[in-house]
Design a protein around this motif. Sequence first.
Motif, PDB file in Angstrom:
ATOM      1  N   THR A 205     -49.018 -63.234  41.658  1.00 58.14           N
ATOM      2  CA  THR A 205     -49.772 -62.627  42.754  1.00 58.14           C
ATOM      3  C   THR A 205     -50.950 -63.487  43.163  1.00 58.14           C
TER       4      THR A 205
ATOM      5  N   ALA B  30     -56.027 -63.319  33.799  1.00 59.18           N
ATOM      6  CA  ALA B  30     -55.559 -61.966  33.499  1.00 59.18           C
ATOM      7  C   ALA B  30     -56.666 -61.131  32.865  1.00 59.18           C
TER       8      ALA B  30
ATOM      9  N   GLY C 285     -48.688 -58.607  38.344  1.00 57.04           N
ATOM     10  CA  GLY C 285     -48.824 -58.941  36.932  1.00 57.04           C
ATOM     11  C   GLY C 285     -48.995 -57.746  36.025  1.00 57.04           C
ATOM     12  N   TYR C 286     -49.129 -56.538  36.584  1.00 56.76           N
ATOM     13  CA  TYR C 286     -49.293 -55.337  35.781  1.00 56.76           C
ATOM     14  C   TYR C 286     -47.958 -54.613  35.640  1.00 56.76           C
TER      15      TYR C 286
ATOM     16  N   ASP D 160     -43.324 -71.188  34.691  1.00 52.08           N
ATOM     17  CA  ASP D 160     -43.170 -69.753  34.481  1.00 52.08           C
ATOM     18  C   ASP D 160     -42.933 -69.449  33.006  1.00 52.08           C
TER      19      ASP D 160
ATOM     20  N   GLY E 198     -46.254 -62.540  33.741  1.00 47.62           N
ATOM     21  CA  GLY E 198     -46.455 -61.165  34.163  1.00 47.62           C
ATOM     22  C   GLY E 198     -45.359 -60.640  35.058  1.00 47.62           C
ATOM     23  N   GLU E 199     -44.712 -61.509  35.804  1.00 45.44           N
ATOM     24  CA  GLU E 199     -43.617 -61.144  36.704  1.00 45.44           C
ATOM     25  C   GLU E 199     -42.905 -62.434  37.097  1.00 45.44           C
TER      26      GLU E 199
ATOM     27  N   ARG F 125     -47.659 -58.926  45.952  1.00 42.75           N
ATOM     28  CA  ARG F 125     -47.738 -58.423  44.582  1.00 42.75           C
ATOM     29  C   ARG F 125     -46.453 -58.590  43.789  1.00 42.75           C
TER      30      ARG F 125
ATOM     31  N   SER G 274     -47.797 -69.416  34.745  1.00 43.66           N
ATOM     32  CA  SER G 274     -47.665 -68.109  35.382  1.00 43.66           C
ATOM     33  C   SER G 274     -46.972 -67.158  34.426  1.00 43.66           C
TER      34      SER G 274
ATOM     35  N   ALA H 116     -51.252 -64.639  37.209  1.00 44.41           N
ATOM     36  CA  ALA H 116     -50.017 -63.978  37.652  1.00 44.41           C
ATOM     37  C   ALA H 116     -49.564 -64.583  38.973  1.00 44.41           C
TER      38      ALA H 116
ATOM     39  N   TYR I  66     -51.566 -60.098  28.317  1.00 43.68           N
ATOM     40  CA  TYR I  66     -51.682 -61.538  28.558  1.00 43.68           C
ATOM     41  C   TYR I  66     -53.153 -61.978  28.575  1.00 43.68           C
TER      42      TYR I  66
ATOM     43  N   LEU J 275     -43.237 -54.198  38.067  1.00 47.19           N
ATOM     44  CA  LEU J 275     -44.153 -55.310  37.858  1.00 47.19           C
ATOM     45  C   LEU J 275     -44.886 -55.576  39.164  1.00 47.19           C
TER      46      LEU J 275
END
Length: 536
Positions: A281, A230, A442-443, A326, A305-306, A473, A303, A279, A236, A439
Amino acid sequence: MVSVDPQQLIQSWIAEYGREDVNAGWFLVGRHALTKPEHGAFHLVTASGEDTTYTFAMLDEMTARIAGGLRDLGVEAGDRVAALLPKGLPLALTALAAWRLGAIYVPLFTAFGSEAVSYRLTDSQARVVVTDQANRHKVPEGNRAVVVVEPSPQQSQDQSFEALLRASSFRTWTARKGSDAMILLYTSGTTGQPKGVVVPIWALAAFEAYMRFGLDLLDLQEGDRFWNMADPGWAYGLYFGLVGPLLLGQETLAYQGPFDPEQTMQLLKQHRITNFAAAPTAFRAMRASDLGPQDTVLRVLSSAGEPLNPEVSTWAEEVFGIPIFDHYGQTELGMVINNHHMSALRQEVLPGSMGVAMPGIKAAVVDDDGQEVPRGCVGHLAIDVKASPLFWLSGYYRAPERTQERFTADRHYYLTGDDANQDIKGNFFFSGRSDDIILSAGYRIGPFEVENMLMTHKAVAECAVIGVPDALRGESVKAFVVLRDSYQPSSELEKELKEWVRQRLAKTAYPREIDFVAVLPKTPSGKVQRFRLRSR
């Protein structure tokens, strides 16, 4: 340490990092430079393959010089020092030197456009911003010093980062209170400008808890090497890619090249990474590359971010021999709900579950009135503030009204803005975002920022932004645009609007799809009905 009660550890960390005479930089570099000066701390690999490891002794010396240079520019304890830099040594040194002085670090993501950078610099009242030539044009003129890595001759008013490295050393570590801020990191929302999250020094207790419990670093194993992919411009990457590993005296890898699945596999093998976080992704892209089983020394895959697709974790077991766990968190919280890697906390990972609350955190699912709902029912994911000793958020920077919105009236619960449900065993399952945050890779992208930027284009009369499913994504940005009467829809205008947002806001936030519409669906009071846009 494994036999120690996690709650005892938590209390000891809170006591250590929450004292009245602490320094964040000392915890990350200073103490390790005394006990293991030649131990690797920051491992930098460039896109061209250059490979350099900086020891704790080296970081101690360089941060002392950068701190001396920042002091010469007028930086004092409590001042804000911003960095608009890619992953690399200058970014790490800037943050560490700011903390050494007792200053507050303000990270700026390099994909931000000029308006996004300007807002954060102005709102934070940053005294100094450190950047490079590639991003210098995004920094507006203002009452602040600008330090540039390898400055161009045309920018004679700028300071040189290399000159800071030649400054007189600031050998001390400025004492601060554990409740004082160390980071001011901006997050995005749907109903206003980005919010500044004030991270106190004592939040290091929560960061250590995640590193120890969530990532199985309670007992560091010989040869452990950590890589968090990240970007440190976001929570993160900053909390657990830079701060977390250094806090534990652990070597952390920073790779400066673009993401490539095959290159990532090669780096995992070449540098014998044991603990890898990214992430979904990145994992999805690696899965799509059809790489076969890999011979690595990985023992921990994480993992964040999402939401993680269950099939991706199944793929990881086939390729690496271990599943991906996760984890869930926020800029305002750090990580709070995890499928913990620590053996004493590890349990069966259920498909689609983001895990259970971390020790030191009590999570709950509540209704609109702030009352906990029965297990299995969907509601608002919340943190029980009084029952969570590792909850460190005091509020948003200079925004008491926006702070109040995130708590129930009695401040019993902090509302994450996400919806979830919890099963009988305490596992949480993500349901959606109650505040429409997108999301993507990860952003966290706030629709308001994207909409606000689109509205600055002369052709746009109205617009609304939502997140739509994206195989790579997780979600991508889609915009619905109502044009002014003198403009007509066209592929050329669509490309122009995409580039308008991409250049001015962020490369990660531009709409990958644009639908030109005659009107936006609205309530009688004039609010856009996003749920109707999602059903199109």
